[in-house]
Design a protein around this motif. Structure first.
Motif, PDB file in Angstrom:
ATOM      1  N   TRP A  82      17.729   0.389  -6.575  1.00 19.77           N
ATOM      2  CA  TRP A  82      16.874   1.997  -6.733  1.00 19.77           C
ATOM      3  C   TRP A  82      16.322   1.923  -8.246  1.00 19.77           C
ATOM      4  O   TRP A  82      15.790   1.514  -9.361  1.00 19.77           O
ATOM      5  CB  TRP A  82      16.568   2.851  -6.294  1.00 19.77           C
ATOM      6  N   LEU A  83      18.319   2.201  -8.900  1.00 20.74           N
ATOM      7  CA  LEU A  83      18.059   1.607 -10.363  1.00 20.74           C
ATOM      8  C   LEU A  83      17.521   1.091 -11.144  1.00 20.74           C
ATOM      9  O   LEU A  83      17.337   1.178 -12.496  1.00 20.74           O
ATOM     10  CB  LEU A  83      19.510   2.496 -11.227  1.00 20.74           C
ATOM     11  N   ALA A  84      18.142  -0.328 -11.076  1.00 19.50           N
ATOM     12  CA  ALA A  84      18.332  -1.384 -11.847  1.00 19.50           C
ATOM     13  C   ALA A  84      16.488  -1.702 -11.488  1.00 19.50           C
ATOM     14  O   ALA A  84      15.708  -2.377 -12.012  1.00 19.50           O
ATOM     15  CB  ALA A  84      19.006  -2.444 -10.376  1.00 19.50           C
ATOM     16  N   GLN A  85      15.611  -1.354  -9.989  1.00 22.76           N
ATOM     17  CA  GLN A  85      14.367  -1.591  -9.615  1.00 22.76           C
ATOM     18  C   GLN A  85      13.532  -1.357 -11.032  1.00 22.76           C
ATOM     19  O   GLN A  85      12.921  -1.764 -11.614  1.00 22.76           O
ATOM     20  CB  GLN A  85      13.818  -2.021  -8.138  1.00 22.76           C
ATOM     21  N   GLN A  86      14.002   0.368 -10.501  1.00 20.80           N
ATOM     22  CA  GLN A  86      12.823   1.338 -11.481  1.00 20.80           C
ATOM     23  C   GLN A  86      12.981   1.064 -12.788  1.00 20.80           C
ATOM     24  O   GLN A  86      11.885   1.528 -13.741  1.00 20.80           O
ATOM     25  CB  GLN A  86      13.512   2.622 -11.272  1.00 20.80           C
ATOM     26  N   GLY A  87      14.137   0.473 -13.199  1.00 18.95           N
ATOM     27  CA  GLY A  87      14.445   0.931 -14.797  1.00 18.95           C
ATOM     28  C   GLY A  87      14.112  -0.596 -15.780  1.00 18.95           C
ATOM     29  O   GLY A  87      14.583  -0.521 -16.304  1.00 18.95           O
ATOM     30  N   GLY A  88      14.173  -1.519 -14.092  1.00 19.74           N
ATOM     31  CA  GLY A  88      14.289  -3.011 -15.048  1.00 19.74           C
ATOM     32  C   GLY A  88      15.824  -3.433 -15.733  1.00 19.74           C
ATOM     33  O   GLY A  88      15.624  -3.898 -16.905  1.00 19.74           O
ATOM     34  N   VAL A  89      16.686  -2.185 -15.258  1.00 20.17           N
ATOM     35  CA  VAL A  89      18.377  -3.218 -15.541  1.00 20.17           C
ATOM     36  C   VAL A  89      18.337  -4.266 -15.587  1.00 20.17           C
ATOM     37  O   VAL A  89      19.395  -4.316 -14.359  1.00 20.17           O
ATOM     38  CB  VAL A  89      19.054  -1.716 -15.163  1.00 20.17           C
ATOM     39  N   GLU A  90      18.819  -4.999 -16.624  1.00 17.95           N
ATOM     40  CA  GLU A  90      19.378  -6.764 -16.050  1.00 17.95           C
ATOM     41  C   GLU A  90      20.645  -5.964 -15.952  1.00 17.95           C
ATOM     42  O   GLU A  90      21.382  -5.308 -15.880  1.00 17.95           O
ATOM     43  CB  GLU A  90      19.507  -6.993 -17.350  1.00 17.95           C
ATOM     44  N   GLN A  91      21.267  -7.561 -15.034  1.00 18.82           N
ATOM     45  CA  GLN A  91      22.982  -6.633 -14.218  1.00 18.82           C
ATOM     46  C   GLN A  91      24.070  -7.091 -15.657  1.00 18.82           C
ATOM     47  O   GLN A  91      24.772  -6.244 -14.385  1.00 18.82           O
ATOM     48  CB  GLN A  91      23.308  -8.782 -14.142  1.00 18.82           C
ATOM     49  N   ALA A  92      23.890  -7.848 -16.868  1.00 23.68           N
ATOM     50  CA  ALA A  92      25.045  -7.187 -17.186  1.00 23.68           C
ATOM     51  C   ALA A  92      24.795  -5.855 -18.267  1.00 23.68           C
ATOM     52  O   ALA A  92      26.193  -5.044 -18.281  1.00 23.68           O
ATOM     53  CB  ALA A  92      24.796  -8.030 -18.841  1.00 23.68           C
ATOM     54  N   GLU A  93      23.537  -5.276 -17.955  1.00 19.58           N
ATOM     55  CA  GLU A  93      23.886  -3.615 -18.425  1.00 19.58           C
ATOM     56  C   GLU A  93      23.760  -2.992 -17.234  1.00 19.58           C
ATOM     57  O   GLU A  93      24.799  -2.169 -17.251  1.00 19.58           O
ATOM     58  CB  GLU A  93      22.712  -3.339 -18.509  1.00 19.58           C
TER      59      GLU A  93
END
Length: 352
Positions: free
Chosen positions: A284-295
């Motif tokens: 959910w965090l990755a999708q909602q924030g557009g957070v890339e894998q390395a981050e």
């Protein structure tokens, strides 16, 4: 000049509220007693008897930490009963990675206006964490500081002291080819919450809204899931197996910053990201924030809160000891020669 002499209470500090807090938390503190610590709170300091704790040649190990901006979610939601568990966990997990048994804990609670019931809920969580870690809540400090903190805001700091027999300190001789075993986390633990709160704001969800990734829980309650305390299972596994060479607590900085802290110079770690599935909160965090894998890997634990380095020839022994202690270890990589290159490399993709 005031017509009548000013009082401390008029300046914003209520000594009676502090005394009420001590009365409220006394039963919770008593529940944390253990061999070596039998005193009552309220004195100027706490005493601990190492001999009564059963050590022969002890080395003391100390750690301190806080819970960061996860506290803001507790304050804004009015849910105060779990944040104290996080405080203990962040300290005692840093002790056990050095092979140490936590002995006692002290807390520091600072606020703008002391609300005894809310503070008591926080301390009850601290006491619960101490019971889970097997350490005594030996004392603490409460500070009411109007003008420095907003009225309802508070902050926490924790201080833990443990001991290990000199011959059992970690890390031991880690070599290339040794195996990395991951122990599951309970969620985001207590790291990355400045980013988490930014993502929540972007999502438009209120903290009392249902959590999209945790059916039956509010967003606040789901995000406030306490940090896992790994102490008792790890101490049991260390006692049962000499194949455990090192432990790394995956906190701020994630895998890239924490794994090298227990590795000799010239060695690194290769992680197989496909070996474990991240809990739903991270998707959910990755999708909602557009957070890339390395981050994601440098900000969050991504589902692995503790990494065990097991001797290559003793991996099965280490796995058996961890499972017998109630853990669910997952092989997630190995130690490699790194030379002057990156200390942590990955293969595969996070399973979000």
């Amino acid at each position: 000049m005031a017509e009548k002499g000013l009082t401390y209470a008029q300046a914003g500090v209520d000594i009676d509220a502090g005394n009420r807090l001590v009365d409220l938390i006394r039963p919770a503190v008593r529940a944390t007693r253990r061999p070596g610590a039998d005193g009552e709170i309220g004195g100027f300091g706490g005493l601990f008897d190492l001999k009564a704790a059963g050590f022969a040649d002890p080395v003391l190990v100390a750690a301190n930490d806080g819970v960061g901006t996860k506290i803001k979610i507790a304050i804004e939601s009015g849910i105060h009963d779990t944040i104290g568990i996080d405080l203990v966990a962040m300290c005692v997990n840093d002790l056990v990675v050095q092979g140490a048994e936590p002995l006692f804990f002290l807390d520091y609670y600072a606020t703008g206006k002391l609300a005894p019931e809310a503070a008591a809920a926080v301390v009850s969580g601290i006491a619960a964490g101490c019971v889970e870690a097997g350490c005594a809540l030996l004392g603490g400090e409460t500070a009411e500081m109007p003008g420095l903190y907003a009225r309802d805001d508070y902050d926490l700091a924790g201080f833990a002291v443990g001991a290990a027999e000199r011959s059992r300190l970690l890390p031991r001789a880690v070599k290339a080819g040794d195996i990395l075993l991951g122990l599951p986390s309970s969620g985001a633990h207590s790291n990355g919450f400045s980013l988490i709160r930014r993502i929540v704001a972007l999502s438009g969800l209120a903290f009392d809204a249902p959590a999209p990734f945790a059916p039956g829980a509010s967003l606040a309650r789901a995000l406030l899931t306490p940090t896992r305390i790994y102490v008792k299972p790890l101490l049991a596994a260390l006692k049962a197996s000499d194949a455990i060479l090192a432990l790394a607590h995956i906190t701020g900085g994630g895998f890239p910053d924490n794994l090298p802290r227990v590795l000799p110079k010239g060695l690194g770690a290769t992680l197989d990201l496909s070996a474990f599935a991240a809990p739903p909160v991270f998707a959910w965090l990755a999708q909602q924030g557009g957070v890339e894998q390395a981050e994601m890997l440098r900000t969050f634990n991504c589902g692995i809160g503790m990494v065990v380095v097991a001797a290559r020839g003793g991996t099965e022994d280490a796995l058996a000891a961890l499972r017998a202690a109630g853990e669910a270890p997952i092989a997630i990589g190995e130690i490699v020669d790194a030379g002057d290159g990156p200390r942590v490399t990955t293969r595969g993709t996070l399973r979000l």
